[in-house]
Scaffold this motif. Sequence first.
Motif, PDB file in Angstrom:
ATOM      1  N   LEU A   1       0.830  -1.201   0.000  1.00 33.64           N
ATOM      2  CA  LEU A   1       0.000   0.000   0.000  1.00 33.64           C
ATOM      3  C   LEU A   1       0.869   1.258   0.000  1.00 33.64           C
ATOM      4  CD1 LEU A   1      -2.777  -1.051   2.558  1.00 33.64           C
ATOM      5  CD2 LEU A   1      -3.098  -0.620   0.114  1.00 33.64           C
ATOM      6  N   TYR A   2       1.916   1.245   0.834  1.00 33.94           N
ATOM      7  CA  TYR A   2       2.831   2.395   0.849  1.00 33.94           C
ATOM      8  C   TYR A   2       3.516   2.568  -0.512  1.00 33.94           C
ATOM      9  CZ  TYR A   2       2.556   3.291   5.878  1.00 33.94           C
ATOM     10  OH  TYR A   2       2.124   3.642   7.131  1.00 33.94           O
ATOM     11  N   GLU A   3       3.952   1.474  -1.097  1.00 32.13           N
ATOM     12  CA  GLU A   3       4.639   1.554  -2.392  1.00 32.13           C
ATOM     13  C   GLU A   3       3.712   2.085  -3.481  1.00 32.13           C
ATOM     14  OE1 GLU A   3       5.996  -2.409  -2.838  1.00 32.13           O
ATOM     15  OE2 GLU A   3       7.717  -2.169  -1.481  1.00 32.13           O
ATOM     16  N   ALA A   4       2.435   1.671  -3.419  1.00 34.36           N
ATOM     17  CA  ALA A   4       1.471   2.131  -4.423  1.00 34.36           C
ATOM     18  C   ALA A   4       1.250   3.638  -4.328  1.00 34.36           C
ATOM     19  CB  ALA A   4       0.147   1.399  -4.240  1.00 34.36           C
ATOM     20  N   ILE A   5       1.322   4.175  -3.100  1.00 36.56           N
ATOM     21  CA  ILE A   5       1.126   5.609  -2.899  1.00 36.56           C
ATOM     22  C   ILE A   5       2.396   6.381  -3.250  1.00 36.56           C
ATOM     23  CG2 ILE A   5       0.716   7.416  -1.168  1.00 36.56           C
ATOM     24  CD1 ILE A   5      -1.039   5.341   0.321  1.00 36.56           C
ATOM     25  N   LEU A   6       3.550   5.872  -2.801  1.00 33.74           N
ATOM     26  CA  LEU A   6       4.802   6.612  -2.955  1.00 33.74           C
ATOM     27  C   LEU A   6       5.419   6.474  -4.348  1.00 33.74           C
ATOM     28  CD1 LEU A   6       6.390   5.735   0.509  1.00 33.74           C
ATOM     29  CD2 LEU A   6       5.144   7.798  -0.137  1.00 33.74           C
ATOM     30  N   ASP A   7       5.117   5.384  -5.049  1.00 37.29           N
ATOM     31  CA  ASP A   7       5.686   5.170  -6.385  1.00 37.29           C
ATOM     32  C   ASP A   7       4.630   4.563  -7.296  1.00 37.29           C
ATOM     33  OD1 ASP A   7       8.628   3.385  -7.688  1.00 37.29           O
ATOM     34  OD2 ASP A   7       7.477   5.078  -8.446  1.00 37.29           O
ATOM     35  N   PRO A   8       3.575   5.305  -7.597  1.00 35.32           N
ATOM     36  CA  PRO A   8       2.430   4.744  -8.332  1.00 35.32           C
ATOM     37  C   PRO A   8       2.756   4.251  -9.728  1.00 35.32           C
ATOM     38  CG  PRO A   8       2.273   7.133  -8.201  1.00 35.32           C
ATOM     39  CD  PRO A   8       3.376   6.728  -7.279  1.00 35.32           C
ATOM     40  N   SER A   9       3.784   4.813 -10.364  1.00 35.52           N
ATOM     41  CA  SER A   9       4.104   4.411 -11.737  1.00 35.52           C
ATOM     42  C   SER A   9       4.908   3.112 -11.803  1.00 35.52           C
ATOM     43  CB  SER A   9       4.878   5.532 -12.448  1.00 35.52           C
ATOM     44  OG  SER A   9       4.071   6.673 -12.605  1.00 35.52           O
ATOM     45  N   ALA A  10       5.346   2.636 -10.636  1.00 35.78           N
ATOM     46  CA  ALA A  10       6.163   1.416 -10.620  1.00 35.78           C
ATOM     47  C   ALA A  10       5.340   0.167 -10.897  1.00 35.78           C
ATOM     48  CB  ALA A  10       6.879   1.285  -9.278  1.00 35.78           C
ATOM     49  N   GLY A  11       4.063   0.202 -10.579  1.00 41.50           N
ATOM     50  CA  GLY A  11       3.225  -0.982 -10.772  1.00 41.50           C
ATOM     51  C   GLY A  11       1.821  -0.598 -11.184  1.00 41.50           C
ATOM     52  N   ILE A  12       1.650  -0.212 -12.438  1.00 38.69           N
ATOM     53  CA  ILE A  12       0.335   0.222 -12.916  1.00 38.69           C
ATOM     54  C   ILE A  12      -0.549  -1.002 -13.152  1.00 38.69           C
ATOM     55  CG2 ILE A  12      -0.886   1.457 -14.734  1.00 38.69           C
ATOM     56  CD1 ILE A  12       1.719   2.998 -15.253  1.00 38.69           C
ATOM     57  N   SER A  13      -1.735  -0.989 -12.566  1.00 37.09           N
ATOM     58  CA  SER A  13      -2.644  -2.121 -12.699  1.00 37.09           C
ATOM     59  C   SER A  13      -3.090  -2.290 -14.144  1.00 37.09           C
ATOM     60  CB  SER A  13      -3.884  -1.910 -11.814  1.00 37.09           C
ATOM     61  OG  SER A  13      -3.513  -1.800 -10.457  1.00 37.09           O
ATOM     62  N   PHE A  14      -3.227  -3.543 -14.563  1.00 40.38           N
ATOM     63  CA  PHE A  14      -3.690  -3.832 -15.920  1.00 40.38           C
ATOM     64  C   PHE A  14      -5.072  -3.218 -16.125  1.00 40.38           C
ATOM     65  CE2 PHE A  14      -6.063  -6.527 -18.906  1.00 40.38           C
ATOM     66  CZ  PHE A  14      -5.259  -6.380 -20.024  1.00 40.38           C
ATOM     67  N   GLY A  15      -5.233  -2.546 -17.235  1.00 46.25           N
ATOM     68  CA  GLY A  15      -6.509  -1.901 -17.527  1.00 46.25           C
ATOM     69  C   GLY A  15      -6.578  -0.471 -17.053  1.00 46.25           C
ATOM     70  N   PHE A  16      -5.549  -0.031 -16.310  1.00 50.13           N
ATOM     71  CA  PHE A  16      -5.533   1.341 -15.806  1.00 50.13           C
ATOM     72  C   PHE A  16      -4.322   2.102 -16.328  1.00 50.13           C
ATOM     73  CE2 PHE A  16      -9.162   1.344 -13.067  1.00 50.13           C
ATOM     74  CZ  PHE A  16      -9.355   0.008 -12.742  1.00 50.13           C
ATOM     75  N   GLU A  17      -3.837   1.692 -17.508  1.00 53.66           N
ATOM     76  CA  GLU A  17      -2.756   2.430 -18.152  1.00 53.66           C
ATOM     77  C   GLU A  17      -3.315   3.732 -18.733  1.00 53.66           C
ATOM     78  OE1 GLU A  17      -2.193  -2.034 -18.717  1.00 53.66           O
ATOM     79  OE2 GLU A  17      -3.783  -0.569 -19.077  1.00 53.66           O
ATOM     80  N   ALA A  18      -2.588   4.807 -18.531  1.00 60.31           N
ATOM     81  CA  ALA A  18      -3.036   6.108 -19.017  1.00 60.31           C
ATOM     82  C   ALA A  18      -2.621   6.320 -20.469  1.00 60.31           C
ATOM     83  CB  ALA A  18      -2.464   7.220 -18.141  1.00 60.31           C
ATOM     84  N   TRP A  19      -3.455   7.032 -21.196  1.00 62.63           N
ATOM     85  CA  TRP A  19      -3.184   7.330 -22.609  1.00 62.63           C
ATOM     86  C   TRP A  19      -3.328   8.826 -22.883  1.00 62.63           C
ATOM     87  CZ3 TRP A  19      -1.873   3.844 -26.496  1.00 62.63           C
ATOM     88  CH2 TRP A  19      -1.915   2.490 -26.129  1.00 62.63           C
ATOM     89  N   ASN A  20      -2.424   9.353 -23.695  1.00 64.51           N
ATOM     90  CA  ASN A  20      -2.575  10.696 -24.252  1.00 64.51           C
ATOM     91  C   ASN A  20      -3.200  10.523 -25.636  1.00 64.51           C
ATOM     92  OD1 ASN A  20      -1.194  12.609 -22.352  1.00 64.51           O
ATOM     93  ND2 ASN A  20       0.513  11.208 -22.709  1.00 64.51           N
ATOM     94  N   VAL A  21      -4.371  11.086 -25.835  1.00 63.29           N
ATOM     95  CA  VAL A  21      -5.084  10.962 -27.114  1.00 63.29           C
ATOM     96  C   VAL A  21      -5.264  12.358 -27.707  1.00 63.29           C
ATOM     97  CG1 VAL A  21      -7.183  10.206 -28.279  1.00 63.29           C
ATOM     98  CG2 VAL A  21      -6.297   8.904 -26.320  1.00 63.29           C
ATOM     99  N   GLU A  22      -4.721  12.561 -28.895  1.00 64.16           N
ATOM    100  CA  GLU A  22      -4.865  13.849 -29.589  1.00 64.16           C
ATOM    101  C   GLU A  22      -5.795  13.651 -30.778  1.00 64.16           C
ATOM    102  OE1 GLU A  22      -1.245  15.921 -30.565  1.00 64.16           O
ATOM    103  OE2 GLU A  22      -2.197  16.823 -32.324  1.00 64.16           O
ATOM    104  N   LEU A  23      -6.846  14.461 -30.839  1.00 64.59           N
ATOM    105  CA  LEU A  23      -7.803  14.368 -31.932  1.00 64.59           C
ATOM    106  C   LEU A  23      -7.407  15.306 -33.076  1.00 64.59           C
ATOM    107  CD1 LEU A  23     -11.140  14.323 -29.897  1.00 64.59           C
ATOM    108  CD2 LEU A  23      -9.725  12.401 -30.612  1.00 64.59           C
ATOM    109  N   LYS A  24      -7.869  14.987 -34.261  1.00 60.02           N
ATOM    110  CA  LYS A  24      -7.551  15.801 -35.438  1.00 60.02           C
ATOM    111  C   LYS A  24      -8.107  17.219 -35.301  1.00 60.02           C
ATOM    112  CE  LYS A  24      -7.252  11.826 -38.560  1.00 60.02           C
ATOM    113  NZ  LYS A  24      -7.865  11.105 -39.703  1.00 60.02           N
ATOM    114  N   SER A  25      -9.119  17.377 -34.461  1.00 55.97           N
ATOM    115  CA  SER A  25      -9.706  18.695 -34.238  1.00 55.97           C
ATOM    116  C   SER A  25      -8.800  19.594 -33.415  1.00 55.97           C
ATOM    117  CB  SER A  25     -11.041  18.546 -33.507  1.00 55.97           C
ATOM    118  OG  SER A  25     -10.826  18.010 -32.196  1.00 55.97           O
ATOM    119  N   GLY A  26      -7.770  18.977 -32.787  1.00 56.08           N
ATOM    120  CA  GLY A  26      -6.894  19.735 -31.907  1.00 56.08           C
ATOM    121  C   GLY A  26      -7.195  19.499 -30.447  1.00 56.08           C
ATOM    122  N   ASP A  27      -8.347  18.893 -30.135  1.00 57.53           N
ATOM    123  CA  ASP A  27      -8.678  18.564 -28.748  1.00 57.53           C
ATOM    124  C   ASP A  27      -7.766  17.452 -28.260  1.00 57.53           C
ATOM    125  OD1 ASP A  27     -10.669  20.385 -29.032  1.00 57.53           O
ATOM    126  OD2 ASP A  27     -12.285  18.919 -29.251  1.00 57.53           O
TER     127      ASP A  27
END
Length: 361
Positions: free
Chosen positions: A257-283
């Motif tokens: 629990l401490y590791e998940a709070i202090l280093d959240p990017s070390a163990g990202i849960s499957f299905g909770f990966e973040a994405w940067n999505v850029e649309l053709k509209s510029g959004d």
Amino acid sequence: MQAQDERTRIAVEAVLKLQAADVEQNAKLKETLSKLLARTAGTAEFVKLVQHFKVPNQEEGLLAVAVRNPKSDFGVEAMRTVIVSGKRDLIRKTIDGPDVEAARSCVEALGNSRTKEAPPLLARIVADEARDISVRRQAVKSLAQTQEGAKTLLRGAEEQKLPDNLKFTASSELSIAPWPDVQKKAKELLPLPAGQNSEPLPPVAELAKRRGNPANGEKVFNSPTAGCATCHQVNGQGIDFGPNLGEIGSKLAREALYEAILDPSAGISFGFEAWNVELKSGDELFGLIVSETPQEVAVKTVGGIITKCRPADIARRDKSKLSIMPAGLQQNMSTQDLVDLVEYLASLKSKKANPEVEQSR
């Protein structure tokens, strides 16, 4: 009243199966649609009807929905529809109006729209020192939701144009921004105030041996400072965005629990990966891809709002190396609050794992 609401719901579902051309060519259907718009004013059904049939001159009603529901999917869709219509003068009128709460809510919905038109409107609010501070603080938070908006704040700080009474809000928001270059620049220009992390944390192994106050830990969890409830649910409370934590104490040991709070990017849960999505509209969107078909991609952003777009409208998308959960949360709480928070999380166990609950049945 419930029976009437149910009849309206059924009627809306039936009408939505029709095509716009069918209604346009049928006077009776046009009358039915007009009545349904009146009955559903201020609701998600109203937004659906307006969008589906492309009903003109409904911007005031749509904006009212957005202002009342700035955190909801349909409220944000209402705001986007107003922006696309070009009636941005209505947005400015609400923001500039005497109702401070309506103005703040409108600014929140505008930020949640994550449209390319939002940053210029929001930057104007930040710079207006005559405006209510709560509206300006919300404008800073809303700007920080997009990369362009975040860079606008950083430019303001670099040019000494960001007002002093907004620097703390900006530093807090940008310190947890999902873009590494923004985070790095924010640390240089807008470092978090001294004292937020004045004492060095003990090693995780030592922290795991400590026992805290779960009641205070629950308060920390729900506080704006920690912000856990803005992304996680516990027993049906909170926002459905990150993993549900209702039984997290049965799944993770204290050290984890401490590791998940202090280093959240070390163990990202499957299905909770973040994405940067850029649309053709510029959004641009940053969040979780919760569903994807050949016809539609659904992205859930922070706050639980789901935005749907066509694959053909996506210019590019990149998986983020950062967890959707921001790093550095411990900088905003004392060591004891951190210990109490973990104590509370450790207490969240499945009912089957609690013998007393089983015996009481």
